[in-house]
Design a protein around this motif. Structure first.
Motif, PDB file in Angstrom:
ATOM      1  N   ASP A 285       0.829  -1.210   0.000  1.00 24.54           N
ATOM      2  CA  ASP A 285       0.000   0.000   0.000  1.00 24.54           C
ATOM      3  C   ASP A 285       0.864   1.261   0.000  1.00 24.54           C
ATOM      4  O   ASP A 285       0.552   2.239  -0.692  1.00 24.54           O
ATOM      5  N   TYR A 286       1.944   1.239   0.758  1.00 24.09           N
ATOM      6  CA  TYR A 286       2.849   2.386   0.819  1.00 24.09           C
ATOM      7  C   TYR A 286       3.435   2.632  -0.572  1.00 24.09           C
ATOM      8  O   TYR A 286       3.481   3.779  -1.052  1.00 24.09           O
ATOM      9  N   GLY A 287       3.887   1.554  -1.217  1.00 24.54           N
ATOM     10  CA  GLY A 287       4.472   1.696  -2.542  1.00 24.54           C
ATOM     11  C   GLY A 287       3.486   2.214  -3.566  1.00 24.54           C
ATOM     12  O   GLY A 287       3.823   3.071  -4.399  1.00 24.54           O
ATOM     13  N   MET A 288       2.252   1.729  -3.521  1.00 22.96           N
ATOM     14  CA  MET A 288       1.239   2.193  -4.475  1.00 22.96           C
ATOM     15  C   MET A 288       0.950   3.685  -4.283  1.00 22.96           C
ATOM     16  O   MET A 288       0.715   4.419  -5.255  1.00 22.96           O
ATOM     17  N   THR A 289       0.976   4.148  -3.039  1.00 25.83           N
ATOM     18  CA  THR A 289       0.729   5.560  -2.769  1.00 25.83           C
ATOM     19  C   THR A 289       1.843   6.442  -3.332  1.00 25.83           C
ATOM     20  O   THR A 289       1.596   7.577  -3.743  1.00 25.83           O
ATOM     21  N   LEU A 290       3.046   5.923  -3.394  1.00 28.11           N
ATOM     22  CA  LEU A 290       4.181   6.703  -3.902  1.00 28.11           C
ATOM     23  C   LEU A 290       4.102   6.953  -5.407  1.00 28.11           C
ATOM     24  O   LEU A 290       4.738   7.880  -5.919  1.00 28.11           O
ATOM     25  N   LEU A 291       3.325   6.152  -6.119  1.00 25.88           N
ATOM     26  CA  LEU A 291       3.322   6.209  -7.580  1.00 25.88           C
ATOM     27  C   LEU A 291       2.528   7.382  -8.131  1.00 25.88           C
ATOM     28  O   LEU A 291       1.448   7.705  -7.644  1.00 25.88           O
TER      29      LEU A 291
END
Length: 376
Positions: free
Chosen positions: A282-288
């Motif tokens: 979830d953290y990674g998806m938010t960074l995109l």
């Protein structure tokens, strides 16, 4: 002069799931297939998949017990089969080689071997790391936690002169996996990539590869040991503690740095997911930013929950990445040699494999390697 091969060897065996390895002396295996070569194992690296396998979390594997694990190792060729194939005779006795576990005895005939459309995982016609009929050293058949191992010549990569076996072994899975994942991001120099799990075995190598490829790198982790390791590399990557910095705040900071105002254009161009936690995903998806790529390398037993809104409204592409072709493997090794990219590793003797596993559970980051030159 021919290398004298002893009749027996020591090997570390799994005899059941969730049990310690057992050190045993057994006959040395013999190369029998035309593509087979026998190598004297010089170094064998421990991978998270070795833990997953030993815990019984890969249903159907290993095929039987007792079993020798390890699918990322390096060694020296000592013999061939009686009727070696042209692929096998390319490697003379005494040649130092790295071994990636996939794909032992690829069939040469299936769709993958005859030429799939994957530019990163496809080799010359007749061999593919995705061959569904192939076995895998350390998973479905015996691997590198032993003094000798039979491998398929088509799996091998020559070790550059300026690299040791201990330096090479971790690159045979961790190195090729993160290198191939970076290739799948399809980035240009100056683009931004985030690596989730940046202080782990794959992650700390990814920081080195990505910066040498010319990308702007964001390394994210959530544990003291891995964060300390990531920061110690001095790659120039920005290292983020996910426990104290919110992904949305990072996106705003990147937007300000890049002079971007709209939400969809702020963030990174690609993210690589290495941990198995939903929080990391979830953290990674938010960074995109919108229209970007999420490359998934990990495979948690329960899978990941994916938001359809990210896929549909933000046009995020989610791509899986396992390993690269033998061609990509050699490219990665040469890149590592040229740019002095090495795993941060701690070595153990073969007899100390269970101590190695205990160290793995401490979660300090980097790689743990069995060095056959170490007595014990």
């Amino acid at each position: 002069m021919a290398t004298k091969i002893p009749e027996t060897m020591r090997g570390q065996f799994l005899e059941a799931y969730k049990q310690p390895y057992q050190l045993r002396t057994v006959p040395i295996p013999k190369p029998s297939h035309p593509d087979d070569v026998l190598i004297k194992v010089d170094a064998a690296s421990y991978c998270h998949t070795d833990y997953v396998l030993a815990q019984g979390q890969m249903p159907g594997f290993p095929n039987s017990f007792p079993h020798i694990g390890c699918h990322e190792f390096a060694g020296t060729i000592v013999s061939h089969s009686d009727h070696p194939s042209p692929d096998a005779t390319r490697f003379r006795n005494g040649r130092r080689v790295g071994v990636t576990g996939r794909a032992f005895h690829a069939c040469r005939e299936c769709f993958e071997c005859q030429g799939s459309t994957d530019p990163i995982a496809q080799d010359e016609k007749g061999y593919s790391v995705h061959c569904t009929r192939a076995e895998n050293n350390g998973i479905s058949k015996d691997g590198g936690f032993a003094e000798y191992s039979v491998v398929d010549a088509r799996q091998l990569a020559p070790i550059p002169d300026n690299m040791s076996a201990v330096e090479t072994a971790p690159l045979m899975c961790a190195g090729i996996s993160i290198y191939a994942a970076l290739k799948r991001c399809q980035l240009e120099p100056g683009d931004r990539v985030a690596i989730m799990g940046a202080g782990g075995g794959l992650g700390h190598l990814g920081l080195q590869y990505a910066t040498k490829m010319g990308f702007k790198v964001l390394g994210v982790d959530a544990a003291d040991g891995p964060l300390s390791l990531a920061e110690s590399l001095d790659t120039g990557a920005r290292i983020v503690d996910a426990r104290s910095e919110k992904a949305a705040d990072i996106v705003d900071q990147i937007g300000a740095e890049d002079g971007k105002r709209d939400l969809g254009e702020k963030g990174v161009d690609a993210v690589i997911i290495l941990p198995e936690s939903q929080a990391s995903f979830d953290y990674g998806m938010t960074l995109l930013k919108s229209h970007s790529k999420c490359v998934v390398v990990s495979f948690p037993e329960a899978g990941f929950h994916v938001s359809s809104r990210d896929i549909v409204f933000r046009d995020i592409s989610i791509i899986g990445s396992l390993v690269g072709s033998n061609r990509t493997l050699r490219e990665m090794l040469n890149f590592s040699a040229e740019h002095d990219i090495r795993a941060v590793a701690k070595s153990f003797p073969l007899s100390g494999l269970n101590t190695l596993v205990e160290n793995y559970h401490k979660g300090s980051g980097g790689k743990l390697v069995v060095d056959m030159a170490v007595d014990g």
